[in-house]
Design a protein around this motif. Structure first.
Motif, PDB file in Angstrom:
ATOM      1  N   ASN A  31       0.812  -1.214   0.000  1.00 49.87           N
ATOM      2  CA  ASN A  31       0.000   0.000   0.000  1.00 49.87           C
ATOM      3  C   ASN A  31       0.845   1.263   0.000  1.00 49.87           C
ATOM      4  O   ASN A  31       1.777   1.394   0.792  1.00 49.87           O
ATOM      5  CB  ASN A  31      -0.885   0.012   1.252  1.00 49.87           C
ATOM      6  CG  ASN A  31      -1.694  -1.252   1.395  1.00 49.87           C
ATOM      7  OD1 ASN A  31      -2.653  -1.453   0.676  1.00 49.87           O
ATOM      8  ND2 ASN A  31      -1.286  -2.123   2.313  1.00 49.87           N
ATOM      9  N   PHE A  33       0.511   5.734  -0.511  1.00 51.16           N
ATOM     10  CA  PHE A  33      -0.442   6.829  -0.361  1.00 51.16           C
ATOM     11  C   PHE A  33       0.206   8.151  -0.756  1.00 51.16           C
ATOM     12  O   PHE A  33       1.397   8.348  -0.544  1.00 51.16           O
ATOM     13  CB  PHE A  33      -0.873   6.948   1.113  1.00 51.16           C
ATOM     14  CG  PHE A  33      -1.408   5.688   1.704  1.00 51.16           C
ATOM     15  CD1 PHE A  33      -0.545   4.714   2.194  1.00 51.16           C
ATOM     16  CD2 PHE A  33      -2.770   5.463   1.783  1.00 51.16           C
ATOM     17  CE1 PHE A  33      -1.038   3.532   2.744  1.00 51.16           C
ATOM     18  CE2 PHE A  33      -3.271   4.290   2.342  1.00 51.16           C
ATOM     19  CZ  PHE A  33      -2.397   3.334   2.812  1.00 51.16           C
ATOM     20  N   TYR A  35      -0.580  12.136   0.260  1.00 50.21           N
ATOM     21  CA  TYR A  35      -1.323  13.094   1.064  1.00 50.21           C
ATOM     22  C   TYR A  35      -0.885  14.505   0.694  1.00 50.21           C
ATOM     23  O   TYR A  35       0.261  14.744   0.294  1.00 50.21           O
ATOM     24  CB  TYR A  35      -1.038  12.899   2.560  1.00 50.21           C
ATOM     25  CG  TYR A  35      -1.641  11.671   3.177  1.00 50.21           C
ATOM     26  CD1 TYR A  35      -0.930  10.471   3.213  1.00 50.21           C
ATOM     27  CD2 TYR A  35      -2.912  11.704   3.745  1.00 50.21           C
ATOM     28  CE1 TYR A  35      -1.473   9.341   3.805  1.00 50.21           C
ATOM     29  CE2 TYR A  35      -3.456  10.569   4.338  1.00 50.21           C
ATOM     30  CZ  TYR A  35      -2.732   9.400   4.365  1.00 50.21           C
ATOM     31  OH  TYR A  35      -3.278   8.288   4.948  1.00 50.21           O
ATOM     32  N   GLN A  37      -0.611  18.234   2.662  1.00 49.85           N
ATOM     33  CA  GLN A  37      -0.622  18.822   3.998  1.00 49.85           C
ATOM     34  C   GLN A  37      -0.709  20.322   3.895  1.00 49.85           C
ATOM     35  O   GLN A  37       0.145  20.980   3.290  1.00 49.85           O
ATOM     36  CB  GLN A  37       0.645  18.438   4.773  1.00 49.85           C
ATOM     37  CG  GLN A  37       0.676  18.976   6.184  1.00 49.85           C
ATOM     38  CD  GLN A  37       1.933  18.601   6.942  1.00 49.85           C
ATOM     39  OE1 GLN A  37       2.880  18.043   6.397  1.00 49.85           O
ATOM     40  NE2 GLN A  37       1.950  18.892   8.227  1.00 49.85           N
ATOM     41  N   LEU A  41      -5.370  22.086   8.222  1.00 44.80           N
ATOM     42  CA  LEU A  41      -6.187  21.048   7.588  1.00 44.80           C
ATOM     43  C   LEU A  41      -5.596  19.658   7.780  1.00 44.80           C
ATOM     44  O   LEU A  41      -6.208  18.666   7.373  1.00 44.80           O
ATOM     45  CB  LEU A  41      -6.348  21.339   6.097  1.00 44.80           C
ATOM     46  CG  LEU A  41      -7.060  22.640   5.749  1.00 44.80           C
ATOM     47  CD1 LEU A  41      -7.106  22.831   4.240  1.00 44.80           C
ATOM     48  CD2 LEU A  41      -8.485  22.652   6.321  1.00 44.80           C
ATOM     49  N   GLY A  42      -4.434  19.575   8.355  1.00 40.52           N
ATOM     50  CA  GLY A  42      -3.808  18.285   8.569  1.00 40.52           C
ATOM     51  C   GLY A  42      -3.404  17.646   7.252  1.00 40.52           C
ATOM     52  O   GLY A  42      -3.069  18.322   6.278  1.00 40.52           O
ATOM     53  N   LEU A  43      -3.451  16.328   7.220  1.00 41.20           N
ATOM     54  CA  LEU A  43      -3.128  15.579   6.012  1.00 41.20           C
ATOM     55  C   LEU A  43      -4.418  15.102   5.366  1.00 41.20           C
ATOM     56  O   LEU A  43      -5.260  14.487   6.034  1.00 41.20           O
ATOM     57  CB  LEU A  43      -2.267  14.356   6.352  1.00 41.20           C
ATOM     58  CG  LEU A  43      -0.773  14.581   6.554  1.00 41.20           C
ATOM     59  CD1 LEU A  43      -0.482  15.352   7.816  1.00 41.20           C
ATOM     60  CD2 LEU A  43      -0.042  13.245   6.557  1.00 41.20           C
ATOM     61  N   LEU A  45      -5.987  12.854   2.169  1.00 38.55           N
ATOM     62  CA  LEU A  45      -5.606  11.802   1.245  1.00 38.55           C
ATOM     63  C   LEU A  45      -6.027  12.152  -0.173  1.00 38.55           C
ATOM     64  O   LEU A  45      -7.200  12.455  -0.430  1.00 38.55           O
ATOM     65  CB  LEU A  45      -6.248  10.482   1.676  1.00 38.55           C
ATOM     66  CG  LEU A  45      -5.901   9.263   0.842  1.00 38.55           C
ATOM     67  CD1 LEU A  45      -4.414   8.939   0.946  1.00 38.55           C
ATOM     68  CD2 LEU A  45      -6.732   8.071   1.289  1.00 38.55           C
ATOM     69  N   PHE A  48      -4.627   6.578  -3.119  1.00 43.31           N
ATOM     70  CA  PHE A  48      -3.783   5.502  -2.617  1.00 43.31           C
ATOM     71  C   PHE A  48      -3.819   4.315  -3.570  1.00 43.31           C
ATOM     72  O   PHE A  48      -4.711   4.216  -4.427  1.00 43.31           O
ATOM     73  CB  PHE A  48      -4.144   5.111  -1.187  1.00 43.31           C
ATOM     74  CG  PHE A  48      -5.407   4.303  -1.044  1.00 43.31           C
ATOM     75  CD1 PHE A  48      -6.643   4.936  -1.009  1.00 43.31           C
ATOM     76  CD2 PHE A  48      -5.363   2.934  -0.912  1.00 43.31           C
ATOM     77  CE1 PHE A  48      -7.796   4.208  -0.849  1.00 43.31           C
ATOM     78  CE2 PHE A  48      -6.520   2.200  -0.752  1.00 43.31           C
ATOM     79  CZ  PHE A  48      -7.742   2.839  -0.724  1.00 43.31           C
ATOM     80  N   GLY A  58      -8.868   9.221  -2.973  1.00 42.71           N
ATOM     81  CA  GLY A  58      -9.011   9.596  -1.583  1.00 42.71           C
ATOM     82  C   GLY A  58     -10.048  10.696  -1.433  1.00 42.71           C
ATOM     83  O   GLY A  58     -11.045  10.742  -2.171  1.00 42.71           O
ATOM     84  N   LEU A  90       3.046  14.668   0.819  1.00 43.37           N
ATOM     85  CA  LEU A  90       3.690  13.593   1.563  1.00 43.37           C
ATOM     86  C   LEU A  90       3.297  12.246   0.991  1.00 43.37           C
ATOM     87  O   LEU A  90       2.120  11.973   0.760  1.00 43.37           O
ATOM     88  CB  LEU A  90       3.272  13.641   3.036  1.00 43.37           C
ATOM     89  CG  LEU A  90       3.784  14.827   3.853  1.00 43.37           C
ATOM     90  CD1 LEU A  90       3.090  14.882   5.200  1.00 43.37           C
ATOM     91  CD2 LEU A  90       5.279  14.740   4.045  1.00 43.37           C
ATOM     92  N   ARG A  94       2.556   1.477   3.736  1.00 40.39           N
ATOM     93  CA  ARG A  94       2.334   0.618   4.896  1.00 40.39           C
ATOM     94  C   ARG A  94       1.932  -0.763   4.423  1.00 40.39           C
ATOM     95  O   ARG A  94       1.426  -0.924   3.305  1.00 40.39           O
ATOM     96  CB  ARG A  94       1.271   1.213   5.837  1.00 40.39           C
ATOM     97  CG  ARG A  94      -0.141   1.218   5.322  1.00 40.39           C
ATOM     98  CD  ARG A  94      -1.060   2.101   6.136  1.00 40.39           C
ATOM     99  NE  ARG A  94      -1.248   1.682   7.496  1.00 40.39           N
ATOM    100  CZ  ARG A  94      -2.427   1.685   8.123  1.00 40.39           C
ATOM    101  NH1 ARG A  94      -3.505   2.039   7.479  1.00 40.39           N
ATOM    102  NH2 ARG A  94      -2.510   1.333   9.387  1.00 40.39           N
ATOM    103  N   PRO A  97      -3.362  -2.847   8.015  1.00 41.41           N
ATOM    104  CA  PRO A  97      -4.174  -1.849   8.716  1.00 41.41           C
ATOM    105  C   PRO A  97      -3.770  -1.578  10.153  1.00 41.41           C
ATOM    106  O   PRO A  97      -4.095  -0.507  10.674  1.00 41.41           O
ATOM    107  CB  PRO A  97      -5.590  -2.441   8.641  1.00 41.41           C
ATOM    108  CG  PRO A  97      -5.402  -3.884   8.350  1.00 41.41           C
ATOM    109  CD  PRO A  97      -4.158  -4.014   7.574  1.00 41.41           C
ATOM    110  N   ALA A 101       2.255   3.544   9.149  1.00 43.36           N
ATOM    111  CA  ALA A 101       2.610   4.067   7.843  1.00 43.36           C
ATOM    112  C   ALA A 101       3.957   4.772   7.966  1.00 43.36           C
ATOM    113  O   ALA A 101       4.222   5.461   8.949  1.00 43.36           O
ATOM    114  CB  ALA A 101       1.551   5.049   7.360  1.00 43.36           C
ATOM    115  N   PHE A 103       6.546   7.518   6.268  1.00 42.63           N
ATOM    116  CA  PHE A 103       6.400   8.706   5.441  1.00 42.63           C
ATOM    117  C   PHE A 103       7.728   9.148   4.850  1.00 42.63           C
ATOM    118  O   PHE A 103       8.791   9.003   5.475  1.00 42.63           O
ATOM    119  CB  PHE A 103       5.832   9.860   6.271  1.00 42.63           C
ATOM    120  CG  PHE A 103       4.356   9.734   6.520  1.00 42.63           C
ATOM    121  CD1 PHE A 103       3.879   8.951   7.551  1.00 42.63           C
ATOM    122  CD2 PHE A 103       3.455  10.408   5.711  1.00 42.63           C
ATOM    123  CE1 PHE A 103       2.517   8.822   7.773  1.00 42.63           C
ATOM    124  CE2 PHE A 103       2.088  10.287   5.924  1.00 42.63           C
ATOM    125  CZ  PHE A 103       1.626   9.493   6.960  1.00 42.63           C
TER     126      PHE A 103
END
Lengths: 112, 114
Positions: A31, A33, A35, A37, A41-43, A45, A48, A58, A90, A94, A97, A101, A103
């Motif tokens: 997997n 991804f 993102y 940033q 607003l954070g990260l 998606l 992926f 995402g 970013l 991973r 689940p 992850a 980065f």
């Protein structure tokens, strides 16, 4: 030591250019991804991929596409860069689940 | 779909003081929960995670977090903050129904006063 490597730390591109952001992982993870940033607003998606040539959208896929031709490499493509795509990007990978992850260092993209 | 809220955008604490960073999630069942830290100019590093078992989890750098199902919270704590803890902290949730996707909160920026 596990590694996720993003090809550029800083990029400056012009509006309308096609932009490629490259990410390579050396952990044989299924997997990967992308993102975005932004402050406050954070990260978020973008896309992926859970296998070679497999991808899913995402939360914010508009204006982006991705490519995964090999397991270790996941590319983010801005088809026609716009100023509102100026951001930190970013990449992560991973295995499963409940596993963490990993980065990359991030690519700070400025579109002028 | 799952979501994560970090109510505090900025927090300032004095060196040596205790710290608690709040994280609330929305998900119908027990999620997988993570805390990451991002130091200036760096990528994200995992501090700790919870997916089952003991609801108090220990992480690296002296951090711990407690999962409280009744409050849908996963707050991060440290008894004594060091100046090197100044960074941005992100809470993330993974939902078993969402496969390998991780959803992140907006982040909390921690500043440490000497």
């Amino acid at each position: 030591d596990v590694k996720v490597t993003q090809s550029s730390r800083y990029l400056v591109k012009r509006t309308g250019e096609k932009v490629f952001l490259e990410c390579v992982q050396d952990m044989d993870h299924e997997n990967m991804f992308w993102y975005r940033q932004d402050p406050g607003l954070g990260l978020r998606l973008i896309y992926f991929s859970y296998d070679v040539k497999m991808k899913e959208k995402g939360d914010i896929p508009e204006g982006y596409s991705v490519s995964r031709e090999k397991k270790e490499r996941f590319s983010l493509i801005l088809e026609s860069a716009s100023t509102n795509q100026t951001s930190m990007y970013l990449c992560a990978s991973r295995e499963g689940p409940i596993l963490e992850a990993f980065f990359g260092q991030g690519t700070r993209l400025t579109v002028v | 779909a799952q979501s994560v809220t970090q109510p505090d955008i900025h927090i300032t604490v004095s060196e040596g003081a205790s710290l608690e960073l709040r994280c609330n999630y929305s998900y119908g069942a027990t999620p997988y929960l993570f805390w990451y830290v991002q130091s200036p100019g760096q990528g994200l590093q995992l501090l700790l995670k919870y997916f089952s078992g003991d609801t108090l989890v220990q992480g690296i750098k002296g951090f711990e977090a407690e999962f409280k199902r009744s409050q849908s919270s996963f707050n991060l704590r440290k008894p004594s903050v060091h100046w090197s803890d100044a960074a941005e902290y992100f809470c993330a949730v993974g939902a078993p129904s969402a496969g390998n996707m991780l959803t992140f909160g907006g982040g909390t920026r921690l500043m440490v006063k000497p």
